[in-house]
Design an enzyme around this catalytic site. Structure first.
Site, PDB file in Angstrom:
ATOM      1  N   LYS A  76      11.164  -5.873-153.946  1.00  0.00           N
ATOM      2  CA  LYS A  76      11.530  -7.265-154.153  1.00  0.00           C
ATOM      3  C   LYS A  76      13.033  -7.465-153.928  1.00  0.00           C
ATOM      4  CE  LYS A  76       8.787  -9.681-154.882  1.00  0.00           C
ATOM      5  NZ  LYS A  76       7.551 -10.320-155.268  1.00  0.00           N
ATOM      6  N   HIS A  94      12.641 -12.848-149.025  1.00  0.00           N
ATOM      7  CA  HIS A  94      12.305 -14.262-149.243  1.00  0.00           C
ATOM      8  C   HIS A  94      13.461 -15.200-148.876  1.00  0.00           C
ATOM      9  CE1 HIS A  94       8.644 -12.860-151.055  1.00  0.00           C
ATOM     10  NE2 HIS A  94       9.326 -12.125-151.909  1.00  0.00           N
ATOM     11  N   GLN A  99      14.086 -20.826-148.093  1.00  0.00           N
ATOM     12  CA  GLN A  99      13.851 -20.958-149.532  1.00  0.00           C
ATOM     13  C   GLN A  99      15.180 -21.278-150.223  1.00  0.00           C
ATOM     14  OE1 GLN A  99      12.799 -18.320-147.605  1.00  0.00           O
ATOM     15  NE2 GLN A  99      10.876 -17.475-148.366  1.00  0.00           N
ATOM     16  N   ARG A 128      -1.044  -9.005-136.783  1.00  0.00           N
ATOM     17  CA  ARG A 128      -1.469  -8.946-138.188  1.00  0.00           C
ATOM     18  C   ARG A 128      -0.396  -8.256-139.020  1.00  0.00           C
ATOM     19  NH1 ARG A 128      -7.065  -6.936-136.691  1.00  0.00           N
ATOM     20  NH2 ARG A 128      -5.793  -5.078-136.409  1.00  0.00           N
ATOM     21  N   ARG A 129      -0.266  -8.702-140.275  1.00  0.00           N
ATOM     22  CA  ARG A 129       0.734  -8.055-141.135  1.00  0.00           C
ATOM     23  C   ARG A 129       0.427  -6.585-141.323  1.00  0.00           C
ATOM     24  NH1 ARG A 129       2.501 -11.242-146.409  1.00  0.00           N
ATOM     25  NH2 ARG A 129       3.247  -9.149-146.927  1.00  0.00           N
ATOM     26  N   GLY A 200     -10.876 -12.485-145.994  1.00  0.00           N
ATOM     27  CA  GLY A 200      -9.475 -12.058-145.935  1.00  0.00           C
ATOM     28  C   GLY A 200      -9.180 -10.956-146.945  1.00  0.00           C
ATOM     29  N   THR A 228     -16.544 -23.926-144.643  1.00  0.00           N
ATOM     30  CA  THR A 228     -15.710 -25.079-145.047  1.00  0.00           C
ATOM     31  C   THR A 228     -15.415 -26.014-143.866  1.00  0.00           C
ATOM     32  OG1 THR A 228     -13.628 -23.919-144.626  1.00  0.00           O
ATOM     33  CG2 THR A 228     -14.538 -23.720-146.852  1.00  0.00           C
ATOM     34  N   LEU A 318      -0.064 -11.779-158.996  1.00  0.00           N
ATOM     35  CA  LEU A 318      -1.283 -11.109-159.477  1.00  0.00           C
ATOM     36  C   LEU A 318      -1.320  -9.595-159.235  1.00  0.00           C
ATOM     37  CD1 LEU A 318      -3.893 -13.825-158.479  1.00  0.00           C
ATOM     38  CD2 LEU A 318      -3.509 -12.977-160.803  1.00  0.00           C
TER      39      LEU A 318
HETATM   40  N1  LIG Z   1      -1.208 -15.096-156.169  1.00  0.00           N
HETATM   41  C1  LIG Z   1      -0.727 -13.950-155.712  1.00  0.00           C
HETATM   42  O1  LIG Z   1      -0.212 -13.114-156.455  1.00  0.00           O
HETATM   43  C2  LIG Z   1      -0.861 -13.631-154.237  1.00  0.00           C
HETATM   44  C3  LIG Z   1      -0.629 -12.330-153.777  1.00  0.00           C
HETATM   45  C4  LIG Z   1      -0.839 -12.037-152.419  1.00  0.00           C
HETATM   46  C5  LIG Z   1      -1.184 -13.082-151.549  1.00  0.00           C
HETATM   47  N2  LIG Z   1      -1.328 -14.353-152.035  1.00  0.00           N
HETATM   48  C6  LIG Z   1      -1.674 -15.479-151.143  1.00  0.00           C
HETATM   49  O2  LIG Z   1      -3.064 -15.459-150.871  1.00  0.00           O
HETATM   50  C7  LIG Z   1      -3.307 -16.123-149.628  1.00  0.00           C
HETATM   51  C8  LIG Z   1      -4.275 -15.313-148.793  1.00  0.00           C
HETATM   52  O3  LIG Z   1      -3.666 -14.094-148.401  1.00  0.00           O
HETATM   53  P1  LIG Z   1      -4.462 -12.976-147.591  1.00  0.00           P
HETATM   54  O4  LIG Z   1      -3.535 -11.838-147.417  1.00  0.00           O
HETATM   55  O5  LIG Z   1      -5.783 -12.746-148.225  1.00  0.00           O
HETATM   56  O6  LIG Z   1      -4.690 -13.737-146.218  1.00  0.00           O
HETATM   57  P2  LIG Z   1      -5.706 -13.328-145.073  1.00  0.00           P
HETATM   58  O7  LIG Z   1      -5.165 -13.940-143.837  1.00  0.00           O
HETATM   59  O8  LIG Z   1      -6.014 -11.873-145.110  1.00  0.00           O
HETATM   60  O9  LIG Z   1      -7.067 -14.085-145.474  1.00  0.00           O
HETATM   61  C9  LIG Z   1      -7.193 -15.476-145.543  1.00  0.00           C
HETATM   62  C10 LIG Z   1      -8.647 -15.825-145.323  1.00  0.00           C
HETATM   63  O10 LIG Z   1      -8.765 -17.242-145.530  1.00  0.00           O
HETATM   64  C11 LIG Z   1      -9.637 -17.759-144.542  1.00  0.00           C
HETATM   65  N3  LIG Z   1      -9.381 -19.193-144.427  1.00  0.00           N
HETATM   66  C12 LIG Z   1      -8.259 -19.806-143.964  1.00  0.00           C
HETATM   67  N4  LIG Z   1      -8.423 -21.140-144.018  1.00  0.00           N
HETATM   68  C13 LIG Z   1      -9.651 -21.358-144.535  1.00  0.00           C
HETATM   69  C14 LIG Z   1     -10.392 -22.530-144.829  1.00  0.00           C
HETATM   70  N5  LIG Z   1      -9.900 -23.747-144.612  1.00  0.00           N
HETATM   71  N6  LIG Z   1     -11.638 -22.393-145.322  1.00  0.00           N
HETATM   72  C15 LIG Z   1     -12.168 -21.176-145.541  1.00  0.00           C
HETATM   73  N7  LIG Z   1     -11.517 -20.012-145.295  1.00  0.00           N
HETATM   74  C16 LIG Z   1     -10.266 -20.124-144.796  1.00  0.00           C
HETATM   75  C17 LIG Z   1      -9.310 -16.942-143.296  1.00  0.00           C
HETATM   76  O11 LIG Z   1     -10.361 -17.032-142.333  1.00  0.00           O
HETATM   77  C18 LIG Z   1      -9.156 -15.548-143.901  1.00  0.00           C
HETATM   78  O12 LIG Z   1     -10.394 -14.874-143.945  1.00  0.00           O
HETATM   79  C19 LIG Z   1      -1.930 -16.325-148.996  1.00  0.00           C
HETATM   80  O13 LIG Z   1      -1.544 -17.652-149.195  1.00  0.00           O
HETATM   81  C20 LIG Z   1      -1.031 -15.402-149.775  1.00  0.00           C
HETATM   82  O14 LIG Z   1       0.307 -15.875-149.830  1.00  0.00           O
HETATM   83  C21 LIG Z   1      -1.190 -14.637-153.355  1.00  0.00           C
END
Ligand SMILES: NC(=O)c1ccc[n+]([C@@H]2O[C@H](COP(=O)([O-])OP(=O)(O)OC[C@H]3O[C@@H](n4cnc5c(N)ncnc54)[C@H](O)[C@@H]3O)[C@@H](O)[C@H]2O)c1
Length: 386
Positions: A76, A94, A99, A128-129, A200, A228, A318
């Site tokens: 971080k 970040h 930001q 991809r990341r 995802g 969706t 999380l």
């Molecule tokens: N809260 C936390 O602590 C935390 C931690 C890590 C990531 N995140 C967030 O979680 C989110 C997802 O991250 P990820 O790494 O899983 O991304 P990812 O790209 O691996 O997966 C996202 C998934 O969402 C689907 N998607 C996108 N738009 C959609 C829609 N309108 N309807 C249905 N499905 C849809 C994509 O097809 C994909 O399968 C990001 O915004 C990330 O910043 C939050």
């Protein structure tokens, strides 16, 4: 001479995760790197675990005085400060999306001749990341959602108590299984859980947690883009008990739920875990909360819904619930790139990261670009390019 990596002790309060783990440190040492590891009181891995694989332990905060050719690895942000940075840093900073305070954070690197190689923007050949924490975010989010659902049933009117990081995933799973058992007994049925973004990283984690906790497969609805496509709001969400949102929001979309859909007589929905946490995004498809919840107070009540009550979990860190597994998965995914650090001037992934750094430094006001601007000016005067 061996390339030296210097693992910082994280300075953010309650951050137990680590960019390097004893396993990935050993792989780096085996490949000829020297790895110095700062002693750390917060890291989920003991200092001795690093020492046992052959790393050299160094004092906390010693990165500032490390030789300039050491690569400083962290997760971080650096502690807030003003001194110019002279090293190459691999971390999440970040500061690339404008930001708040981004100029202060970013300008320290060019001012000291340092470089930022930001982990958020390392991508593979197909964009991809390279490494992300999503899987464990979804896993932890779904765990808290099931616990919140059960708690509503077993302790009506009471908020889910605070949680803290687990030493390992099995301990979390044990708690969730026991909560699910009590909740399901009280309700005389298992909850129905709808996960959107199920294909995802976060979504796969959420689905795996539900399965491992004992939610029957037919009760786990796994939605992604095809489901969706027709556009929300969706009655299937309000007719489920738990909704876990895991989408990556890239474009504005209609909300997945709203006051109208929540007013349905068929509503069973009582827990929403918004893993995506697009809290301040005007297009947040889960527009029923305005602030993030925390490990201390994991759930926020949505006012106006009593029977059943409706709670939201909107925690934006999380993966910290499972620091050991989250760090291991992240560091393993990062390892192939880390192994290229010694050749970073020819490595695609690091060259791309360095190119992005230069591009972002170029967006700083000229007065803040320091040594980087002087070097750019020298190149211009020698080559005559503008
Ligand atoms: N809260 C936390 O602590 C935390 C931690 C890590 C990531 N995140 C967030 O979680 C989110 C997802 O991250 P990820 O790494 O899983 O991304 P990812 O790209 O691996 O997966 C996202 C998934 O969402 C689907 N998607 C996108 N738009 C959609 C829609 N309108 N309807 C249905 N499905 C849809 C994509 O097809 C994909 O399968 C990001 O915004 C990330 O910043 C939050």
């Amino acid at each position: 001479m061996a390339t030296t990596l210097h693992l910082r002790s994280e300075s953010k309060a309650l951050e137990h995760r680590s960019a390097l783990t004893p396993t990935t440190t050993k792989a780096l040492l085996d490949a000829g790197y020297k790895v110095n590891v700062e002693r750390s009181p917060e890291r989920i891995f003991e200092d001795s675990e690093f020492e046992e694989v052959g790393a050299t332990l160094v004092p906390e905060g010693s990165w500032k005085d490390a030789p300039t050719d050491n690569i400083i690895v962290g997760l971080k942000e650096l502690p807030e400060d003003k001194f110019a940075l002279k090293h190459t840093h691999v971390q999440f900073a970040h500061c690339y999306k404008q930001q708040g305070g981004w100029q202060d954070v970013l300008s320290r690197f060019p001012q000291g001749g340092g470089t930022l190689l930001d982990l958020e923007f390392l991508t593979d050949d197909v964009g991809r990341r390279v490494a992300a924490f999503g899987y464990h975010a979804g896993y932890a989010g779904a765990a808290l959602a099931i616990e919140a659902w059960s708690h509503q049933l077993t302790h009506p009117g009471e908020k889910l108590p605070g949680v803290s990081s687990y030493a390992n995933q099995d301990l979390l799973l044990k708690d969730v299984r026991s909560a699910l058992e009590s909740g399901s007994k009280k309700a005389d049925r298992h909850p129905r859980v709808l996960v959107i973004g199920a294909l995802g990283r976060c979504g796969r984690g959420a689905v795996d947690l539900c399965t491992q906790a004992g939610v029957p497969d037919e009760n786990i609805l796994k939605w992604d883009l095809p489901e969706t496509k027709k556009g929300g709001p969706f009655s299937e969400i309000v007719e489920s008990d738990i909704f876990v949102n895991c989408i990556y929001l890239s474009d504005p979309i209609p909300p997945f739920l709203n006051e109208e859909s929540l007013s349905s007589e068929k509503r069973k929905l009582s827990v929403v875990c918004d893993v995506s946490c697009d809290t301040t995004n005007p297009h947040n498809p889960v527009p029923i909360y305005t602030e993030n919840s925390t490990f201390d107070k994991p759930t926020l009540p949505v006012k106006g819904y009593d029977d059943p009550p409706l709670s939201v979990i909107s925690i934006d860190h999380l993966p910290s619930l499972l620091p050991r597994e989250a760090s291991e998965a992240f560091s393993q995914a990062l390892l192939p790139s880390l192994l290229e650090l010694k050749d970073r001037k020819t490595s695609r992934v690091w060259q791309q990261a360095e190119g992005l750094f230069s591009e972002k430094v170029g967006t700083l006001p000229e007065t803040l670009r320091g040594a980087w601007q002087s070097a750019a000016d020298t190149v211009k005067s020698v080559t005559g390019t503008a």
